[in-house]
Motif scaffolding. Structure first.
Motif, PDB file in Angstrom:
ATOM      1  N   ARG A 167       0.842  -0.782  -0.010  1.00 52.48           N
ATOM      2  CA  ARG A 167       0.086   0.289  -0.249  1.00 52.48           C
ATOM      3  C   ARG A 167       1.286   0.967   0.170  1.00 52.48           C
ATOM      4  NH1 ARG A 167      -2.052   2.264   5.544  1.00 52.48           N
ATOM      5  NH2 ARG A 167       0.060   2.266   5.974  1.00 52.48           N
ATOM      6  N   ASN A 168       1.864   1.010   1.021  1.00 52.36           N
ATOM      7  CA  ASN A 168       2.697   2.588   0.705  1.00 52.36           C
ATOM      8  C   ASN A 168       3.597   2.928  -0.649  1.00 52.36           C
ATOM      9  OD1 ASN A 168       2.223   2.979   3.413  1.00 52.36           O
ATOM     10  ND2 ASN A 168       4.021   2.235   4.406  1.00 52.36           N
ATOM     11  N   ILE A 169       3.864   1.056  -1.100  1.00 51.58           N
ATOM     12  CA  ILE A 169       4.705   1.750  -2.298  1.00 51.58           C
ATOM     13  C   ILE A 169       3.497   2.801  -3.525  1.00 51.58           C
ATOM     14  CG2 ILE A 169       5.960   0.259  -4.081  1.00 51.58           C
ATOM     15  CD1 ILE A 169       6.401  -1.215  -2.363  1.00 51.58           C
ATOM     16  N   VAL A 170       2.319   2.088  -3.431  1.00 49.70           N
ATOM     17  CA  VAL A 170       1.388   2.209  -4.688  1.00 49.70           C
ATOM     18  C   VAL A 170       1.140   4.493  -4.425  1.00 49.70           C
ATOM     19  CG1 VAL A 170      -0.955   1.538  -5.475  1.00 49.70           C
ATOM     20  CG2 VAL A 170       0.172  -0.047  -5.169  1.00 49.70           C
ATOM     21  N   LEU A 171       1.081   4.729  -2.500  1.00 50.76           N
ATOM     22  CA  LEU A 171       0.684   5.735  -2.205  1.00 50.76           C
ATOM     23  C   LEU A 171       1.825   6.027  -3.242  1.00 50.76           C
ATOM     24  CD1 LEU A 171      -0.643   4.939   0.725  1.00 50.76           C
ATOM     25  CD2 LEU A 171      -2.072   5.990  -1.370  1.00 50.76           C
ATOM     26  N   MET A 172       2.836   6.127  -2.632  1.00 45.88           N
ATOM     27  CA  MET A 172       4.085   6.615  -3.021  1.00 45.88           C
ATOM     28  C   MET A 172       4.257   6.598  -4.244  1.00 45.88           C
ATOM     29  SD  MET A 172       7.429   5.689  -1.174  1.00 45.88           S
ATOM     30  CE  MET A 172       7.446   3.620  -0.578  1.00 45.88           C
ATOM     31  N   ALA A 173       4.072   5.379  -5.756  1.00 50.82           N
ATOM     32  CA  ALA A 173       3.638   6.371  -6.614  1.00 50.82           C
ATOM     33  C   ALA A 173       2.815   6.902  -6.708  1.00 50.82           C
ATOM     34  CB  ALA A 173       3.837   4.419  -7.236  1.00 50.82           C
ATOM     35  N   ALA A 174       1.729   6.857  -6.675  1.00 44.57           N
ATOM     36  CA  ALA A 174       0.294   7.647  -6.927  1.00 44.57           C
ATOM     37  C   ALA A 174       0.727   9.708  -6.713  1.00 44.57           C
ATOM     38  CB  ALA A 174      -0.740   7.845  -6.493  1.00 44.57           C
ATOM     39  N   ALA A 175       1.791   9.498  -5.536  1.00 45.85           N
ATOM     40  CA  ALA A 175       2.081  11.040  -5.131  1.00 45.85           C
ATOM     41  C   ALA A 175       3.277  11.262  -6.142  1.00 45.85           C
ATOM     42  CB  ALA A 175       2.837  10.808  -3.530  1.00 45.85           C
ATOM     43  N   PHE A 176       3.684  10.342  -6.633  1.00 50.00           N
ATOM     44  CA  PHE A 176       5.287  10.903  -7.944  1.00 50.00           C
ATOM     45  C   PHE A 176       4.035  10.991  -8.775  1.00 50.00           C
ATOM     46  CE2 PHE A 176       7.891   9.689 -11.514  1.00 50.00           C
ATOM     47  CZ  PHE A 176       8.674  10.703 -11.144  1.00 50.00           C
ATOM     48  N   LEU A 177       3.108  10.216  -8.909  1.00 51.76           N
ATOM     49  CA  LEU A 177       2.390  11.075 -10.807  1.00 51.76           C
ATOM     50  C   LEU A 177       1.885  12.457 -10.938  1.00 51.76           C
ATOM     51  CD1 LEU A 177       1.471   6.948 -11.602  1.00 51.76           C
ATOM     52  CD2 LEU A 177       3.423   8.509 -12.972  1.00 51.76           C
ATOM     53  N   LEU A 178       1.564  12.221  -9.329  1.00 56.87           N
ATOM     54  CA  LEU A 178       0.794  13.602  -8.837  1.00 56.87           C
ATOM     55  C   LEU A 178       1.334  14.667  -9.445  1.00 56.87           C
ATOM     56  CD1 LEU A 178      -2.614  14.848  -8.350  1.00 56.87           C
ATOM     57  CD2 LEU A 178      -1.400  14.693  -6.284  1.00 56.87           C
ATOM     58  N   CYS A 179       2.766  14.799  -8.658  1.00 59.01           N
ATOM     59  CA  CYS A 179       3.479  16.058  -9.054  1.00 59.01           C
ATOM     60  C   CYS A 179       3.829  15.633 -10.804  1.00 59.01           C
ATOM     61  CB  CYS A 179       4.764  14.900  -8.100  1.00 59.01           C
ATOM     62  SG  CYS A 179       4.793  15.659  -6.268  1.00 59.01           S
ATOM     63  N   CYS A 180       4.169  15.134 -11.348  1.00 61.70           N
ATOM     64  CA  CYS A 180       4.792  15.105 -12.377  1.00 61.70           C
ATOM     65  C   CYS A 180       3.271  15.664 -13.682  1.00 61.70           C
ATOM     66  CB  CYS A 180       4.610  13.314 -13.218  1.00 61.70           C
ATOM     67  SG  CYS A 180       5.906  12.837 -12.307  1.00 61.70           S
ATOM     68  N   VAL A 181       2.134  15.128 -13.072  1.00 63.11           N
ATOM     69  CA  VAL A 181       0.634  15.527 -13.389  1.00 63.11           C
ATOM     70  C   VAL A 181       0.949  17.133 -12.878  1.00 63.11           C
ATOM     71  CG1 VAL A 181      -1.650  16.069 -13.945  1.00 63.11           C
ATOM     72  CG2 VAL A 181      -0.008  13.402 -14.229  1.00 63.11           C
ATOM     73  N   ALA A 182       1.195  17.173 -11.880  1.00 60.68           N
ATOM     74  CA  ALA A 182       0.735  19.228 -12.076  1.00 60.68           C
ATOM     75  C   ALA A 182       2.165  20.130 -12.068  1.00 60.68           C
ATOM     76  CB  ALA A 182       0.974  19.305  -9.978  1.00 60.68           C
ATOM     77  N   VAL A 183       3.702  19.216 -12.402  1.00 62.73           N
ATOM     78  CA  VAL A 183       4.586  20.066 -13.474  1.00 62.73           C
ATOM     79  C   VAL A 183       3.870  20.053 -15.018  1.00 62.73           C
ATOM     80  CG1 VAL A 183       6.956  19.886 -13.684  1.00 62.73           C
ATOM     81  CG2 VAL A 183       5.992  19.302 -11.523  1.00 62.73           C
ATOM     82  N   THR A 184       3.832  19.063 -14.981  1.00 62.19           N
ATOM     83  CA  THR A 184       3.294  19.501 -16.868  1.00 62.19           C
ATOM     84  C   THR A 184       2.252  19.962 -16.986  1.00 62.19           C
ATOM     85  OG1 THR A 184       4.294  16.107 -17.562  1.00 62.19           O
ATOM     86  CG2 THR A 184       2.581  17.529 -18.620  1.00 62.19           C
ATOM     87  N   ILE A 185       1.677  20.452 -16.035  1.00 60.94           N
ATOM     88  CA  ILE A 185       0.354  21.149 -15.769  1.00 60.94           C
ATOM     89  C   ILE A 185       0.676  22.247 -16.490  1.00 60.94           C
ATOM     90  CG2 ILE A 185      -1.971  22.075 -14.955  1.00 60.94           C
ATOM     91  CD1 ILE A 185      -2.463  19.069 -14.384  1.00 60.94           C
ATOM     92  N   GLY A 186       1.475  22.968 -15.191  1.00 62.33           N
ATOM     93  CA  GLY A 186       1.858  24.526 -15.302  1.00 62.33           C
ATOM     94  C   GLY A 186       2.899  24.179 -16.552  1.00 62.33           C
ATOM     95  N   PHE A 187       3.232  23.887 -16.426  1.00 64.52           N
ATOM     96  CA  PHE A 187       4.695  24.114 -17.367  1.00 64.52           C
ATOM     97  C   PHE A 187       4.253  24.162 -18.927  1.00 64.52           C
ATOM     98  CE2 PHE A 187       6.791  22.778 -21.782  1.00 64.52           C
ATOM     99  CZ  PHE A 187       8.422  23.120 -21.415  1.00 64.52           C
ATOM    100  N   ILE A 188       2.698  23.215 -19.321  1.00 63.78           N
ATOM    101  CA  ILE A 188       2.000  23.571 -20.777  1.00 63.78           C
ATOM    102  C   ILE A 188       1.387  25.152 -20.743  1.00 63.78           C
ATOM    103  CG2 ILE A 188       0.151  22.940 -21.902  1.00 63.78           C
ATOM    104  CD1 ILE A 188       1.230  19.639 -21.793  1.00 63.78           C
ATOM    105  N   CYS A 189       0.436  25.350 -19.582  1.00 62.85           N
ATOM    106  CA  CYS A 189       0.021  26.739 -19.221  1.00 62.85           C
ATOM    107  C   CYS A 189       0.807  27.853 -19.618  1.00 62.85           C
ATOM    108  CB  CYS A 189      -1.044  26.601 -17.357  1.00 62.85           C
ATOM    109  SG  CYS A 189      -2.023  25.290 -17.533  1.00 62.85           S
ATOM    110  N   ALA A 190       2.290  27.717 -18.455  1.00 64.82           N
ATOM    111  CA  ALA A 190       2.935  28.954 -19.150  1.00 64.82           C
ATOM    112  C   ALA A 190       3.224  29.078 -20.694  1.00 64.82           C
ATOM    113  CB  ALA A 190       3.767  28.777 -18.340  1.00 64.82           C
ATOM    114  N   HIS A 191       3.655  27.772 -21.647  1.00 61.12           N
ATOM    115  CA  HIS A 191       4.103  27.801 -22.879  1.00 61.12           C
ATOM    116  C   HIS A 191       2.728  26.828 -23.692  1.00 61.12           C
ATOM    117  CE1 HIS A 191       7.571  29.593 -21.160  1.00 61.12           C
ATOM    118  NE2 HIS A 191       7.990  28.992 -20.187  1.00 61.12           N
TER     119      HIS A 191
END
Length: 456
Positions: A167-191
């Motif tokens: 469960r902890n590994i799955v949640l860490m993977a989910a948190a990592f993907l959420l960070c990736c999605v947030a960075v991608t959204i911020g990058f595309i919104c800026a450019h």
């Protein structure tokens, strides 16, 4: 113990496992007090009773957050209180067997066998049957049952630890993907023009996720719409995958963790899928005609992440099946610890055999002796018995693959037969048929009226 009881009366118990520990430790304490009240405990047994009291006190202290006292987040992540409470309670249960009388000890045999069958793997050599334990004298039965229960609880505790770690590994993977999605959204919104998500529908119209107008250009709302549709697809996939997972009484919500992972994974795959279409990586698909198609493909790509996350679903299912009640610990018919199907002890199969034309077609008695004389193979009678139908001694630790190999070695395989071959085999086995087509029918006595096969 007084402090633990005082804490029990004032502190609210928000989790069901705390109530389970409270009830079970009260029951264990009552059993220890009853053993002391008998007045026949030896000095070693009194030492064991003191040790059981210590395990009970530590289990209650962990359940009511008296000792240890971890932070809420650390306790939820590491399972400190759950592990401490249950491991101490399991140790108390195992040690309690040293305080039982012989009658109480033998009364626990079915429970011990059931616990081992529901916890250990069905091929585990440590499994024992009720008959095996019942035949042991008390001097050997007590340590055997204590060890079997201890191994069962140890395996259960390890399974819970693996489940929490997964469960902890799955949640860490989910948190990592959420960070990736947030960075991608911020990058595309800026450019927005750096990762365009729009498609040329016609010479005049441009289809974007957020609008479809003439001369439209990529803008920051596009990536928000795509990630939203992808997240919806991932949530839908999570709903469909959870229905295949069985419920569990463990305090670790593995299905919820998997559902949390699928949402950011769906959002990320939606962005990557549209970028792949835009770059012409999908054979035969390089353009989308309207805004509706763009949104539909974003939803479809969000759902398609199930092709990747299904491996995690399979792993979660395997871990849950290894817990009590799962198929991985369900004994197979005829496995050690499972009573074989058949007539009750002392009763043999009904004698339906007949003697005709010098053939013996009766049942098989104990030891492989065919009823009516001679010897044969148990379960194989008549002219069809061959050397390849010999019985094999299967070891206790034989796996399912070993059983398949033995089936192939003994030639016990199904073969298609014609009606003529089947009739010939039946005639050899039971004798020639009568006018009604019944093979081996008894010959009516002289003067007896003929029967029509429907009764007398």
């Amino acid at each position: 113990m007084a402090g633990a009881h005082g804490r029990e009366s004032t502190a609210p118990r928000r989790r069901i496992w705390v109530q389970q520990v409270a009830v079970e430790t009260n029951r264990l304490k009552m059993r220890v007090d009853a053993a002391r009240a008998r007045g026949d405990l030896t000095e070693p047994q009194e030492t064991v009773a003191l040790g059981v009291d210590g395990f009970i006190e530590r289990a209650r202290a962990a359940a009511f957050r008296d000792d240890p006292i971890p932070g809420r987040l650390a306790n939820w992540w590491r399972g400190t209180l759950v592990e401490a409470a249950y491991r101490n309670m399991h140790s108390a249960r195992s040690a309690l067997f040293d305080l039982y009388t012989e009658a109480e000890l033998r009364a626990e045999i079915p429970m011990v066998v059931a616990r081992a069958n529901s916890t250990l793997h069905r091929d585990d050599p440590r499994l024992a049957t009720v008959a095996e334990l019942s035949a042991l004298p008390p001097s050997r039965l007590r340590p055997r049952m204590r060890r079997l229960v201890g191994d069962s609880y140890e395996r259960l505790d390890l399974e819970h630890g693996q489940l929490r770690s997964f469960r902890n590994i799955v949640l860490m993977a989910a948190a990592f993907l959420l960070c990736c999605v947030a960075v991608t959204i911020g990058f595309i919104c800026a450019h927005p023009s750096w990762i365009p998500l729009c498609f040329d529908s016609t010479a005049d119209l441009v289809s974007c996720p957020s609008r479809m107008t003439a001369g439209a250009t990529p803008s920051w709302p596009d990536v928000l719409v795509v990630t939203g549709m992808g997240g919806l697809g991932g949530a839908f996939a999570a709903t469909l995958s959870i229905r295949n997972l069985k419920g569990t009484s463990t305090p670790y919500d593995v299905p919820v963790a998997l559902a949390v992972l699928k949402v950011p994974m769906g959002a990320l795959t939606a962005i990557l899928g549209l970028v792949a279409i835009k770059g012409g990586f999908a054979p035969g698909l390089s353009n989308l005609d309207n805004q509706g198609q763009v949104l539909a493909y974003a939803l479809l790509f969000g759902f398609s992440q199930q092709a990747l996350s299904r491996l995690l679903d399979k792993r979660a299912s395997d871990l849950l099946e290894g817990l009590p009640g799962g198929e991985a610990v369900t004994p197979l018919p005829g496995a050690k610890g499972v009573a074989p199907a058949g007539p009750p002890p002392g009763e043999g199969p009904p004698d339906t055999g007949q003697q005709g034309n010098g053939e013996v077609t009766g049942g098989v008695a104990a030891g492989g002796v065919v009823a009516g004389g001679g010897t044969g193979t148990p379960g194989v009678t008549g002219a069809g018995a061959t050397e390849k139908d010999r019985p094999l001694a299967e070891p206790d630790d034989a796996t399912q693959q070993d059983q398949y190999d033995q089936l192939r070695e003994t030639d016990n395989s199904r073969k298609d037969q014609s009606e003529a071959e089947e009739a010939e085999l039946l005639e050899k086995e039971f004798g020639p048929p009568d006018a009604r087509g019944i093979y081996g029918a008894p010959v009516p006595a002289a003067g007896a009226p003929p029967t029509d096969g429907g009764g007398t």
